[in-house]
Design an enzyme around this catalytic site. Structure first.
Site, PDB file in Angstrom:
ATOM      1  CG  ASP A 134      -2.180  -0.788   1.025  1.00 26.32           C
ATOM      2  OD1 ASP A 134      -2.571  -0.995  -0.130  1.00 26.32           O
ATOM      3  OD2 ASP A 134      -2.788  -1.199   2.033  1.00 26.32           O
ATOM      4  NE  ARG A 184      -5.086  -1.901  -4.226  1.00 26.64           N
ATOM      5  CZ  ARG A 184      -4.618  -2.257  -3.034  1.00 26.64           C
ATOM      6  NH1 ARG A 184      -4.229  -1.340  -2.156  1.00 26.64           N
ATOM      7  NH2 ARG A 184      -4.479  -3.533  -2.731  1.00 26.64           N
TER       8      ARG A 184
END
Length: 308
Positions: A134, A184
């Site tokens: 992330d 992402r």
């Protein structure tokens, strides 16, 4: 703008105590957090898979202050992987990891985070799945990208996240959109200064589309992290123009938000992955969800008022 205020509150111990003690908090947190333990989150994963969805699992709790907490975070993910292995869920569930939780901000944090995350990535690969790193605030990104590059030498399926509101992201996307990469794209959920990030929603949306086009036209695997109907429609059009098949990209949305849309996209043949967080240290994650959408804050406020 309430968003920046809420993001600032996400770092406040005083606000943490207040929010945790509020009568309606538990009800609202349950909307975004799938449980506090592995045993509680596994049925959520099984239910999602039965509905044709995939998941990425996040053990919440990035605000750590000791090496022992970093080791505990590593072990929590290893425990999760064991459960996924036992239930044969590895091909439908991946992991999302914040390197701050693995010790990135501590002394010697870059090396510590790499040492902690490597066995998790290795264990994930052994059951047929992978890990996505992330993105956090802009000061951590060079370290995250360096760790991502190092991990991909042995585990090329390791993914990473880029944030559209940062000025640097389009260049990062061009570098990352290579064969075999998994990236992402999200709008961004941290309070960033004007020197490094767009402050206007419209500018962020425009940047999102520019970056998404780079990813779709590249050779990697784009993961579209958005609940915005307009951006989802644009993503489908960009995928069509790039000649991508439905299994050559995926949509990702948060657990607890637009659940009907999850099912609709999956029913249309898209790969749809639900970002599913669990754990006891939910405060920072929860506050960022409130900051992202005013309706979430109103929902929380109403819950406090009706439960008080």
């Amino acid at each position: 703008m309430l968003g920046p205020v809420i993001l600032a509150a996400s770092r406040s111990d005083r606000m943490r105590r207040f929010v945790s003690a509020a009568p309606g908090t538990k009800q609202v947190v349950a909307r975004f957090i799938a449980g506090e333990s592995v045993d509680q989150v596994v049925p959520v994963v099984q239910d999602a898979v039965a509905k044709g969805l995939e998941v990425t699992l996040d053990v919440v709790g990035e605000d750590i202050t000791t090496r022992e907490q970093a080791f505990a975070a590593r072990d929590a993910y290893l425990e999760l992987i064991e459960h996924l292995k036992e239930l044969d869920l590895g091909t439908k569930a991946e992991m999302s990891i914040k390197l701050s939780m693995f010790g990135q901000a501590l002394e010697g944090g870059h090396e510590l985070a790499l040492a902690n995350v490597r066995p998790v990535v290795e264990a994930a690969a052994a059951i047929g799945t992978t890990v996505t790193l992330d993105a956090e605030d802009h000061t951590t990104l060079d370290s995250m990208f360096a760790i991502h590059e190092e991990l991909r030498k042995d585990f090329p399926g390791t993914g990473c996240v880029i944030q559209a509101y940062l000025y640097r992201t389009e260049a990062d996307a061009r570098r990352l959109a290579a064969s075999g990469s998994r990236v992402r794209l999200v709008k961004g959920a941290y309070k960033e200064p004007a020197e490094v990030a767009y402050q206007d929603k419209a500018e962020t949306d425009k940047a999102y589309v520019r970056v998404l086009r780079v990813l779709m036209e590249g050779e990697g695997y784009p993961m579209i992290g958005s609940h915005d109907p307009r951006l989802i429609s644009i993503a489908q059009e960009l995928a069509r123009k790039a000649g991508r098949k439905p299994d050559e990209y995926e949509f990702q949305m948060l657990y607890g938000i637009r659940g009907e849309e999850h099912l609709r996209l999956a029913a249309e043949g898209h790969r749809m992955r639900v970002y599913t967080a669990y754990g006891t240290d939910w405060y920072g994650y929860f506050m960022r969800r409130l900051a992202e959408k005013p309706a979430n804050l109103l929902f929380f406020a109403r819950s406090i008022l009706t439960k008080g």
